[in-house]
Design a protein around this motif. Structure first.
Motif, short mmCIF file in Angstrom:
data_model
loop_
_atom_site.label_atom_id
_atom_site.label_comp_id
_atom_site.label_asym_id
_atom_site.label_seq_id
_atom_site.Cartn_x
_atom_site.Cartn_y
_atom_site.Cartn_z
N GLY A 1 -3.09 13.00 -18.42
CA GLY A 1 -3.82 14.08 -17.77
C GLY A 1 -4.43 13.69 -16.45
N LEU A 2 -3.92 12.64 -15.84
CA LEU A 2 -4.44 12.22 -14.53
C LEU A 2 -3.96 13.17 -13.44
CD1 LEU A 2 -3.78 8.39 -14.87
CD2 LEU A 2 -5.97 9.57 -15.13
N GLU A 3 -4.81 13.46 -12.50
CA GLU A 3 -4.50 14.40 -11.43
C GLU A 3 -4.85 13.78 -10.08
OE1 GLU A 3 -3.11 17.33 -11.82
OE2 GLU A 3 -3.21 17.53 -14.00
N GLY A 4 -4.17 14.30 -9.04
CA GLY A 4 -4.52 13.92 -7.68
C GLY A 4 -3.89 12.61 -7.26
N PRO A 5 -4.34 12.07 -6.11
CA PRO A 5 -3.76 10.83 -5.58
C PRO A 5 -4.19 9.60 -6.38
CG PRO A 5 -5.59 11.54 -4.21
CD PRO A 5 -5.37 12.63 -5.23
N VAL A 6 -3.34 8.59 -6.35
CA VAL A 6 -3.73 7.29 -6.89
C VAL A 6 -4.76 6.68 -5.95
CG1 VAL A 6 -2.94 4.97 -7.45
CG2 VAL A 6 -1.52 6.94 -8.04
N HIS A 7 -5.94 6.39 -6.46
CA HIS A 7 -7.03 5.92 -5.61
C HIS A 7 -6.68 4.56 -5.00
CE1 HIS A 7 -11.17 4.60 -4.56
NE2 HIS A 7 -11.33 5.89 -4.33
N LYS A 8 -7.16 4.35 -3.79
CA LYS A 8 -6.84 3.12 -3.05
C LYS A 8 -7.34 1.87 -3.76
CE LYS A 8 -10.98 3.59 -0.15
NZ LYS A 8 -11.48 3.71 1.24
N SER A 9 -8.33 2.00 -4.64
CA SER A 9 -8.87 0.83 -5.33
C SER A 9 -7.82 0.18 -6.24
CB SER A 9 -10.10 1.21 -6.16
OG SER A 9 -9.77 2.22 -7.11
N THR B 1 -0.20 12.92 -7.19
CA THR B 1 0.32 13.55 -5.98
C THR B 1 0.63 12.57 -4.86
OG1 THR B 1 -1.95 13.95 -5.24
CG2 THR B 1 -0.86 15.72 -6.44
N VAL B 2 -0.11 11.48 -4.74
CA VAL B 2 0.10 10.51 -3.66
C VAL B 2 0.04 9.11 -4.27
CG1 VAL B 2 -0.70 9.62 -1.45
CG2 VAL B 2 -0.97 12.04 -1.97
N VAL B 3 0.99 8.24 -3.87
CA VAL B 3 1.06 6.92 -4.48
C VAL B 3 1.07 5.80 -3.45
CG1 VAL B 3 2.25 7.75 -6.55
CG2 VAL B 3 3.57 7.08 -4.54
N SER B 4 0.55 6.05 -2.26
CA SER B 4 0.61 5.03 -1.20
C SER B 4 -0.10 3.74 -1.59
CB SER B 4 0.00 5.59 0.09
OG SER B 4 -1.33 6.05 -0.14
N ALA B 5 -1.10 3.83 -2.48
CA ALA B 5 -1.84 2.63 -2.88
C ALA B 5 -0.96 1.64 -3.61
CB ALA B 5 -3.02 3.02 -3.77
N ILE B 6 0.16 2.09 -4.17
CA ILE B 6 1.04 1.20 -4.93
C ILE B 6 1.82 0.28 -3.99
CG2 ILE B 6 3.05 1.19 -6.47
CD1 ILE B 6 1.98 3.74 -7.72
N GLY B 7 1.99 0.69 -2.75
CA GLY B 7 2.82 -0.05 -1.82
C GLY B 7 2.33 -1.45 -1.51
N SER B 8 1.09 -1.77 -1.83
CA SER B 8 0.56 -3.10 -1.53
C SER B 8 0.54 -4.02 -2.75
CB SER B 8 -0.87 -2.99 -0.98
OG SER B 8 -1.71 -2.34 -1.92
N LEU B 9 1.09 -3.56 -3.88
CA LEU B 9 1.11 -4.37 -5.11
C LEU B 9 2.39 -5.22 -5.09
CD1 LEU B 9 -0.04 -1.61 -7.62
CD2 LEU B 9 -1.44 -3.37 -6.50
N LEU B 10 2.33 -6.36 -4.43
CA LEU B 10 3.52 -7.13 -4.12
C LEU B 10 4.17 -7.77 -5.34
CD1 LEU B 10 2.39 -8.83 -0.78
CD2 LEU B 10 3.52 -6.63 -1.15
N ASP B 11 3.44 -7.91 -6.44
CA ASP B 11 4.02 -8.50 -7.66
C ASP B 11 4.67 -7.45 -8.56
OD1 ASP B 11 3.26 -11.03 -6.93
OD2 ASP B 11 1.38 -10.98 -8.07
N LEU B 12 4.63 -6.20 -8.15
CA LEU B 12 5.11 -5.12 -9.01
C LEU B 12 6.61 -5.27 -9.28
CD1 LEU B 12 3.89 -2.59 -10.36
CD2 LEU B 12 4.76 -1.26 -8.44
#
Length: 1011
Positions: A244-252, A270-281
């Motif tokens: 039930g999560l809504e909205g953008p993925v928080h930058k934290s 809705t927005v996932v730009s924060a994931i782009g810096s998770l280099l071990d993903l």
């Protein structure tokens, strides 16, 4: 089929499933084998025996028989002990099918536990919370806790938030429907929630894995991400599917640098730009999300990514930086883009993903498939169906070790290239629904591993001998339908092997076949056979019925020239229930053959059948859809049909007679009842309750009398109502105005009377036929004036449409062989036309041949999407509304009324009108000549003595049309009309007319005689 394939992809990519916990069970066994044979502590053995007593084993896969008092509990099933102390450190009862009334408190006496796995059992309770409030905090040493799919409910944080040494927490519910559940899999939903996520994770700083799938976190908002980043900074696995999560993925979230796995599927992200810096993903699952925008734009640095699955309702452009993800093994991207393939093209750099095993792109991309796919040397599965790829297929695709090649539903064209079969590992090839041309590559006949070949719906040409494919001993599915191929059976030159059984699924529709393929008569069994739309004549081979009798699921031999079923009996010898039996559009005669075992869908339409088995309903025990239209069948519908489960019954254009069983409208099963053009008679039942599920009721062209059943107002799903050409005596059915789905009303050629429209007060704000798009009341005895207020309630006709529209989906009923589409007859452009399908843009009103009077309401001009308006042969007066020029009219017939005044110049604004009939009225003035009006001939305007100009005459308005010496048309004469009646009484009528209007007077008199 596409949905099944897509689900299988997701299954292949399943990272975390309940079955993965088997590893912990193996670990428990290893601990036991390594442990020193020291008896376990008696208090812990006693706790386990108490726990066993709380279990019910009625549905379990075990009875825990090793759990016996007096034996060493370290050797009990699912138990592991510390080798030195004998303390129980592992309890793994995963997927045993155990059930219990809540979680027994005795388990909390096992305070030395490090691993506890109770997943996939059932700990039910009548309470809202079956997690004991005290207890979990006693597991001070616990590092792994798995309570997934256990049926527990309540707040997440009770006690669990005290487990400071916890490394892995799994309290999820597996909602991924792609899981291929095993027989011993017990699936129970956890109903958990957490209103204060900070409380849950505040003390779990050691946590590495967190699985909360299915828990309600909707109240957590962005604080959820902040709490994760603050309290569990070393988290490696985060699984939050359907939370039930809504909205953008928080930058934290970007602060969780150790994250390797993220599962956010089924949320409103809705927005996932924060994931782009998770280099071990390494794994990202975002299927069934609502993510929009350039999802991949920030992923170029995720060079450790192995598994990426994304599902977006919008576009997902693929940047060139995607080539940086050289460790990627699985890429799954699905778009539900309402704009249609707006994600752009696939970049050439995709060829750099040389570790890719599976590539699945669905509904997203256009352009050409880049040649660089030749570099994907590890690729074994390529699913690129349902896109807008065009151009030729790269020949390099066939040189890589692809086993599954799916390119269906694209716009690929050109020839399918030949390739080296020695390099090919193809097993499943689906190239259907493209624009491929040329012959079938000869290489396909050499692919010994081939299991499925689907080339249907292309432009392939050439002669094909099906026995060429029979050499491929593994082939199970062959579809060549809907091409320009000619399939010629030359069995004699290529004898079949003695052990040949034939593929169970064969599609050869539209293949120019002139005789039944002899090779098919040697098949051992057939599940699916489509030979429709060919030129096969004569008898249906008897062997076909024998081969299909015990296995057939789908048999379609429609649109051929068969004349006989080839059996001495009229009962088809099926021992299993086929889903589809389609014999339509042939020349079959005699009695309709009924399948001995029934069938889900039966289509006998458009043949020459003349009779039906006296007890035909007894063969419909499992039939849902029955179509027998356009034959010459006589008989009646027995009352026993009330015991059937029919959802669709179409008997149109036959010679059926007798009464219509009331249950056909009253029961809760039948959605489509079409008995059009038969000889049914009698009155209809009025006992129609709210259980009515009818969508289409078509009784047009019978001998039904009485009134319309008022109970029809209970048919809330009704879309089509056609009682035309019967003997019904009633008033306008205003009581149907609340049926929100009703789109077609045809009541023409009956004995309806009174006014048209609602009888409610005009000031009442009530919907009236909100979906109506076709209303045909022609040739009745309706009278009075048309009420503008009622016209203004036809909301569906006020909506403007762009383009040609699409088939009105609500009028289609899904059947296993496709869609049953309702057809209707309307007077269109001066002729009676049958519309085999109804488009959303077809809006028609026909009130012709009644006794309507008064003026034409100006509000008709508000029906901007109206295409057909016929109000001819009434007694309407006044002017033609200029507002009609604002509509989309293609056909306008106002002839044979008493309309006056000039033809509005605004009618020339009608861009699509090509039929116009204003003849036989009292119109005056110059005929407009702009636009379409210049194309109409004199028949559109004749009978209006006051009209002038082309096309009635070449002379300009005001010029005399008579030469000197001709009697002036302004001289009045007196006509005496003597009418003698049969019993000798006569009367005389003196009428003063102008000489040029004698003929017009006869028209007026003819109309008056009907009133």
């Amino acid at each position: 089929m596409a949905s099944i394939i897509w689900s299988s992809l997701l299954f292949l990519a399943q990272l975390h499933t309940p079955r993965s916990t088997s590893a912990s069970q193996a670990h428990a066994g290893n601990l036991t084998r390594l442990s020193v044979p020291i008896l376990c502590r008696p208090d812990q053995a006693h706790a386990l025996l108490q726990l066993k007593k709380s279990f019910s084993f009625s549905t379990s896969t075990t009875t825990l028989s090793s759990w016996q008092d007096g034996t060493d509990c370290c050797f009990w099933e699912g138990v592991g002990c510390d080798a030195s102390s004998g303390n129980i450190t592992v309890l793994d009862l995963n997927n045993r099918g155990l059930s219990s009334y809540g979680l027994h408190p005795a388990i909390f006496n096992l305070t030395s536990l490090r691993r506890l796995d109770l997943s996939m059992n059932y700990f039910f309770s009548n309470w809202n919370n079956n997690i004991p409030a005290p207890g979990f905090e006693r597991f001070a040493l616990l590092t792994h806790l798995n309570l997934s799919n256990l049926g527990i409910q309540g707040p997440v944080s009770i006690g669990i938030d005290k487990l400071v040494n916890l490394l892995s927490l799994d309290i999820s519910t597996s909602i991924d429907t792609s899981i291929d559940f095993e027989e011993n899999y017990v699936y129970h939903i956890n109903n958990l929630y957490e209103s204060n996520f900070d409380t849950l994770v505040a003390n779990l700083s050691s946590l590495r894995e967190l699985y909360l799938d299915g828990a309600d976190l909707s109240r957590s908002k962005e604080e959820f991400y902040i709490s994760l980043a603050t309290s569990v900074p070393r988290l490696q696995v985060l699984s939050l599917a359907f939370c039930g999560l809504e909205g953008p993925v928080h930058k934290s979230l970007s602060r969780l640098h150790s994250l390797m796995v993220i599962n956010l599927q089924g949320n409103g992200i809705t927005v996932v730009s924060a994931i782009g810096s998770l280099l071990d993903l390494q794994t990202l699952k975002m299927t069934l999300c609502t993510t929009y925008g350039s999802i991949l734009s920030s992923f170029g640095n995720l060079t450790n990514m192995i598994n990426m699955q994304i599902h977006s309702p919008g576009s997902v452009p693929m940047p060139t930086a995607i080539g940086n993800l050289t460790n990627l093994q699985m890429m799954v991207i699905q778009c539900d883009d309402p704009g249609g393939y707006t994600s752009g093209t696939i970049p050439y750099t995709i060829g750099q993903l040389n570790n890719l095993r599976l590539l699945a792109l669905n509904g997203c991309y256009s352009g050409r498939i880049p040649n660089s796919v030749a570099n994907l040397t590890q690729l074994t599965q390529m699913y690129l169906s349902n896109n807008a790829f065009n151009g030729e297929i790269p020949s390099s695709i066939f040189s890589i070790p692809v086993r599954n090649l799916h390119l269906s539903f694209n716009q690929l064209s050109g020839p399918i290239p030949e390739f080296n079969e020695a390099l090919s590992q193809l097993e499943y090839v689906r190239l259907s629904y493209n624009e491929f041309s040329g012959p079938i590559p000869k290489t396909f006949f050499q692919l010994t591993n081939l299991i499925q070949l689907d080339l249907r719906s292309n432009n392939l040409i050439g002669l094909v001998d099906p026995s060429s494919f029979w050499k491929l001993r593994n082939i199970e599915i062959l579809h060549l339908s809907n091409n320009k191929l000619s399939v010629v059976d030359t069995e004699g030159s290529s004898p079949l092997p003695s052990d040949w059984s034939g593929p169970p699924e064969i599609g050869l529709a539209f293949c120019n076949i002139t005789r039944f393929p002899r090779s098919l008569t040697h098949s051992k069994y057939i599940l699916y056979l489509d030979l429709s739309c060919n030129k096969i004549s004569g008898d249906i081979p008897k062997q076909v019925w024998e081969i299909c009798s015990s296995t057939i699921f789908y048999l379609n031999i429609s649109h051929n020239m068969f004349t006989s079923i080839g059996l001495t009996s009229d009962v088809l010898p099926f021992t299993t229930v086929p889903a589809i039996l389609d014999l339509s559009f042939n020349r079959l005669q005699g009695q309709i053959p009924m399948p001995n075992s029934s069938a889900y869908a039966l289509d006998y339409s458009n043949n020459r059948f003349s009779s039906i088995h006296p007890n035909w309903v007894s063969y419909l025990s499992q039939t849902r859809y029955l179509i027998m239209s356009n034959n010459n069948i006589s008989g009646f519908i027995p009352l026993s049909i009330c015991d059937s489960s029919l959802g669709l019954l179409v008997l149109t254009n036959n010679n059926f007679s007798g009464p219509i069983p009331s249950c056909l409208i009253e029961n809760g099963h039948l959605e489509v009842l079409n008995l059009r053009d038969n000889h049914f008679e009698g009155m209809l039942s009025s006992n129609i309750t709210s259980g009515c599920s009818s969508k289409t009721i078509d009784l047009h062209g019978n001998k039904i009398h009485g009134q319309l059943p008022r109970g029809l107002s209970n048919c809330q799903k009704l879309e089509v109502l056609d009682f035309g050409s019967n003997q019904i005596v009633d008033v306008f059915p205003s009581w149907l105005r609340g049926l929100s789905e009703l789109s077609v009303i045809v009541l023409r050629s009956n004995k309806f009377y009174g006014t048209i429209g609602d009888t409610v007060d005009d000031t009442e704000d009530k919907e009236s036929f909100p979906s109506l798009q076709i209303i045909d009341l022609a040739s009745n005895s309706f009278s009075g004036k048309l009420r503008p207020q009622w016209i203004e309630r036809l909301k569906s006709m006020m909506k403007k449409f762009n383009g040609t529209g699409k088939t009105f989906s609500a009028l289609n009923t899904s059947i296993p062989n496709g869609l049953y589409q309702y057809s209707t007859e309307i007077t269109y452009k001066g002729s009676v036309v049958t519309f085999e399908r109804i488009l959303t843009t077809l809006k028609s009103i026909d009130f012709s041949n009644n006794r309507l009077e008064g003026t034409i309401p100006e509000s008709l001009g508000r029906l901007v999407s109206l295409r057909v308006l016929n109000m001819s042969h009434n007694a309407l007066t006044g002017k033609i509304p200029a507002k009609l020029g604002d509509t989309d009219l293609e056909s306008l017939d106002l002839s044979c009324n008493q309309l006056s005044g000039q033809i509005p110049e605004e009618l020339t604004n009608l861009p699509f009108v090509d039929v116009l009939n204003l003849s036989n009225n009292d119109l005056v003035g110059k005929i407009p000549q702009a636009r379409q009006f210049s194309t109409f001939d004199s028949s559109s305007f004749e009978g209006n003595s006051g009209l002038c100009g082309p096309p009635l005459s070449e002379s300009p308005c005001g010029a005399s049309a008579f030469s000197p010496g001709v009697y002036s048309p302004n001289v009045d004469v007196v006509l005496f009309l003597f009418v003698g009646l049969g019993f000798g009484v006569g009367f005389a009528a003196a009428i003063v007319v102008k000489w040029g209007r004698i003929g017009r007077w006869f028209n007026v008199t003819a109309r008056a005689s009907r009133t």
